[in-house]
Design a protein around this motif. Sequence first.
Motif, PDB file in Angstrom:
ATOM      1  N   THR A  12      53.460  57.153   0.203  1.00 45.99           N
ATOM      2  CA  THR A  12      53.472  57.689   1.568  1.00 45.99           C
ATOM      3  C   THR A  12      53.933  56.597   2.548  1.00 45.99           C
ATOM      4  N   GLY A  13      54.599  57.047   3.601  1.00 52.76           N
ATOM      5  CA  GLY A  13      55.106  56.081   4.583  1.00 52.76           C
ATOM      6  C   GLY A  13      56.158  55.169   3.972  1.00 52.76           C
ATOM      7  N   GLY A  14      56.908  55.713   3.012  1.00 50.76           N
ATOM      8  CA  GLY A  14      57.900  54.884   2.305  1.00 50.76           C
ATOM      9  C   GLY A  14      59.230  54.767   3.019  1.00 50.76           C
ATOM     10  N   GLY A  15      59.303  55.266   4.240  1.00 53.10           N
ATOM     11  CA  GLY A  15      60.577  55.236   4.958  1.00 53.10           C
ATOM     12  C   GLY A  15      60.934  53.886   5.552  1.00 53.10           C
ATOM     13  N   ARG A  16      59.949  53.017   5.699  1.00 50.95           N
ATOM     14  CA  ARG A  16      60.267  51.699   6.271  1.00 50.95           C
ATOM     15  C   ARG A  16      59.099  50.743   5.966  1.00 50.95           C
ATOM     16  N   GLY A  17      59.270  49.497   6.382  1.00 56.76           N
ATOM     17  CA  GLY A  17      58.184  48.513   6.296  1.00 56.76           C
ATOM     18  C   GLY A  17      57.677  48.328   4.879  1.00 56.76           C
ATOM     19  N   ALA A 186      48.500  40.229   8.602  1.00 55.48           N
ATOM     20  CA  ALA A 186      49.619  40.444   9.528  1.00 55.48           C
ATOM     21  C   ALA A 186      50.938  40.287   8.768  1.00 55.48           C
ATOM     22  N   THR A 187      51.746  41.342   8.790  1.00 53.88           N
ATOM     23  CA  THR A 187      52.968  41.396   7.978  1.00 53.88           C
ATOM     24  C   THR A 187      54.123  41.844   8.857  1.00 53.88           C
ATOM     25  N   GLU A 188      55.242  41.124   8.778  1.00 50.25           N
ATOM     26  CA  GLU A 188      56.417  41.433   9.607  1.00 50.25           C
ATOM     27  C   GLU A 188      57.028  42.767   9.207  1.00 50.25           C
TER      28      GLU A 188
HETATM   29  N1  LIG Z   1      52.249  45.327   9.203  1.00 56.11           N
HETATM   30  C1  LIG Z   1      51.047  44.809   9.195  1.00 56.11           C
HETATM   31  O1  LIG Z   1      50.789  43.760   9.815  1.00 56.11           O
HETATM   32  C2  LIG Z   1      49.936  45.454   8.410  1.00 56.11           C
HETATM   33  C3  LIG Z   1      48.756  44.729   8.217  1.00 56.11           C
HETATM   34  C4  LIG Z   1      47.732  45.302   7.482  1.00 56.11           C
HETATM   35  C5  LIG Z   1      47.884  46.577   6.956  1.00 56.11           C
HETATM   36  N2  LIG Z   1      49.032  47.266   7.173  1.00 56.11           N
HETATM   37  C6  LIG Z   1      49.113  48.612   6.616  1.00 56.11           C
HETATM   38  O2  LIG Z   1      50.236  48.714   5.778  1.00 56.11           O
HETATM   39  C7  LIG Z   1      50.726  50.051   5.797  1.00 56.11           C
HETATM   40  C8  LIG Z   1      52.208  50.062   6.140  1.00 56.11           C
HETATM   41  O3  LIG Z   1      52.359  49.497   7.438  1.00 56.11           O
HETATM   42  P1  LIG Z   1      53.767  49.020   8.019  1.00 56.11           P
HETATM   43  O4  LIG Z   1      53.493  47.837   8.822  1.00 56.11           O
HETATM   44  O5  LIG Z   1      54.791  48.992   6.955  1.00 56.11           O
HETATM   45  O6  LIG Z   1      54.028  50.252   9.042  1.00 56.11           O
HETATM   46  P2  LIG Z   1      55.396  50.907   9.573  1.00 56.11           P
HETATM   47  O7  LIG Z   1      55.049  51.611  10.838  1.00 56.11           O
HETATM   48  O8  LIG Z   1      56.468  49.922   9.608  1.00 56.11           O
HETATM   49  O9  LIG Z   1      55.662  52.013   8.444  1.00 56.11           O
HETATM   50  C9  LIG Z   1      54.777  53.087   8.309  1.00 56.11           C
HETATM   51  C10 LIG Z   1      55.512  54.328   7.842  1.00 56.11           C
HETATM   52  O10 LIG Z   1      54.563  55.420   7.821  1.00 56.11           O
HETATM   53  C11 LIG Z   1      55.182  56.565   8.372  1.00 56.11           C
HETATM   54  N3  LIG Z   1      54.193  57.470   8.966  1.00 56.11           N
HETATM   55  C12 LIG Z   1      53.371  57.202  10.024  1.00 56.11           C
HETATM   56  N4  LIG Z   1      52.664  58.297  10.327  1.00 56.11           N
HETATM   57  C13 LIG Z   1      53.038  59.280   9.450  1.00 56.11           C
HETATM   58  C14 LIG Z   1      52.651  60.634   9.267  1.00 56.11           C
HETATM   59  N5  LIG Z   1      51.754  61.233  10.057  1.00 56.11           N
HETATM   60  N6  LIG Z   1      53.223  61.327   8.266  1.00 56.11           N
HETATM   61  C15 LIG Z   1      54.149  60.751   7.469  1.00 56.11           C
HETATM   62  N7  LIG Z   1      54.553  59.466   7.601  1.00 56.11           N
HETATM   63  C16 LIG Z   1      54.005  58.752   8.585  1.00 56.11           C
HETATM   64  C17 LIG Z   1      56.127  56.011   9.443  1.00 56.11           C
HETATM   65  O11 LIG Z   1      57.151  56.947   9.767  1.00 56.11           O
HETATM   66  C18 LIG Z   1      56.660  54.764   8.762  1.00 56.11           C
HETATM   67  O12 LIG Z   1      57.813  55.009   8.014  1.00 56.11           O
HETATM   68  C19 LIG Z   1      49.871  50.807   6.828  1.00 56.11           C
HETATM   69  O13 LIG Z   1      48.822  51.496   6.176  1.00 56.11           O
HETATM   70  C20 LIG Z   1      49.313  49.684   7.672  1.00 56.11           C
HETATM   71  O14 LIG Z   1      48.092  50.045   8.288  1.00 56.11           O
HETATM   72  C21 LIG Z   1      50.058  46.735   7.867  1.00 56.11           C
END
Ligand SMILES: NC(=O)c1ccc[n+]([C@@H]2O[C@H](COP(=O)([O-])OP(=O)(O)OC[C@H]3O[C@@H](n4cnc5c(N)ncnc54)[C@H](O)[C@@H]3O)[C@@H](O)[C@H]2O)c1
Length: 254
Positions: A12-17, A186-188
Motif C-alpha cells: 500500500t502507498g507504493g506510488g512514491r517514497g 526521519a526518512t527523505e
Molecule cells: N518519511 C518519513 O520520515 C517516515 C518516518 C517514519 C515512518 N514513515 C512511514 O512510512 C510510510 C511511507 O511514508 P513516506 O514518507 O514514503 O510517505 P509518502 O507520502 O511519500 O508516500 C505515501 C504514499 O501513500 C499514499 N497514500 C496516502 N493516503 C492514501 C490513501 N488514503 N489511499 C491510498 N494511498 C494513500 C500516497 O499517495 C503516497 O503515494 C508511512 O506509513 C509513514 O508514516 C515515514
Amino acid sequence: MRGIKGKSAIVTGGGRGIGAEIAKRFGAEGAHVAIYDIDGDNSAAVARQIEEAGGHAQSTQVDLTDYRAVAVAVQKTHRTQGLDIVVNNAGWDKFIPFVDTTPEFWDKVIDINYRAPLNILHTTLPLLIANQVGRVVNIASDAGRGGSSGEAVYSGCKAGLIALAKSLAREHSRNNITFNVVCPGATETPLFRSFMDEVSNPDKLREAFRRAVPMGRLGEAADIPGAVVFFASDDAAYITGQVISVSGGLTMVG
Ligand SMILES: NC(=O)c1ccc[n+]([C@@H]2O[C@H](COP(=O)([O-])OP(=O)(O)OC[C@H]3O[C@@H](n4cnc5c(N)ncnc54)[C@H](O)[C@@H]3O)[C@@H](O)[C@H]2O)c1
C-alpha cells in the motif's frame, strides 16, 4: 532473499517514497507486486518501472480508507495473482502541536494511518487463513516507539499498528501467518519534504533531525525495503510479533 520469487505481494502507498522502494525491491526479488495507491498515475509509473526491469507488477488506484473499495481491490488481486504478502505502508501526517489540532485532523490521521491498515487486514486475512500461510509487515514509525513532538495523534496510530501486529500475531500463528513491524525514522521522502516545506526554518530542523541520529544522516527510502523483504521471506519463517527500527540507531530498544 529465499521464498519471495513467485509470491504475490500487496504494497500500500507504493506510488512514491518508501512504498515505491519496497514495491521495486519485491519486483526485483521476483514477486508479483500489487501496488495500491490513491494516486493512480504514480502507482502506474512504479508498476511500469518494475515491469521494465523485468518484474511483474499491477497498479490499483484505491482510497485505502474506503472499506468497500479496498475489499473490491483485494478480491481482484487475489483472483489475478493470488496473495501471500501484505505490506501496510501508506501513511500521512503533518507536524502540528496537539493543542492546535482539530477533530477533523484527527479523523484524517486516524483514517489513513490506522483504519486503512484495518481495512486491508480485515479483507486480506481470510484469504491468508485459507492458504494457511502468509506474511504481513506493518510500516509504523519510531514515533510509535518513542513519541514525536508535533505528531501526537500519528504517533498513537503508529503505536497502535505495533500492538495490532502483535495481537494478530498471537491470533494467527497457528495459521502460519506472521506479523512484524518496520519502523523508519526521519526518512527523505515526498512526505518528509512536505513537512520541511511548511516550517519557517527547514535547514535548522533538518540538521536537528540529523544530529539526533547516531549514524549522522537521515534515512533514504531505499534504506527501508531490506527489513521488509526479510520479514516476508522464508528466512523469517519463525519470527512474528517483532518490531525493528531502520533509523540509523535513533531508537534502540532492548
Ligand atoms: N518519511 C518519513 O520520515 C517516515 C518516518 C517514519 C515512518 N514513515 C512511514 O512510512 C510510510 C511511507 O511514508 P513516506 O514518507 O514514503 O510517505 P509518502 O507520502 O511519500 O508516500 C505515501 C504514499 O501513500 C499514499 N497514500 C496516502 N493516503 C492514501 C490513501 N488514503 N489511499 C491510498 N494511498 C494513500 C500516497 O499517495 C503516497 O503515494 C508511512 O506509513 C509513514 O508514516 C515515514
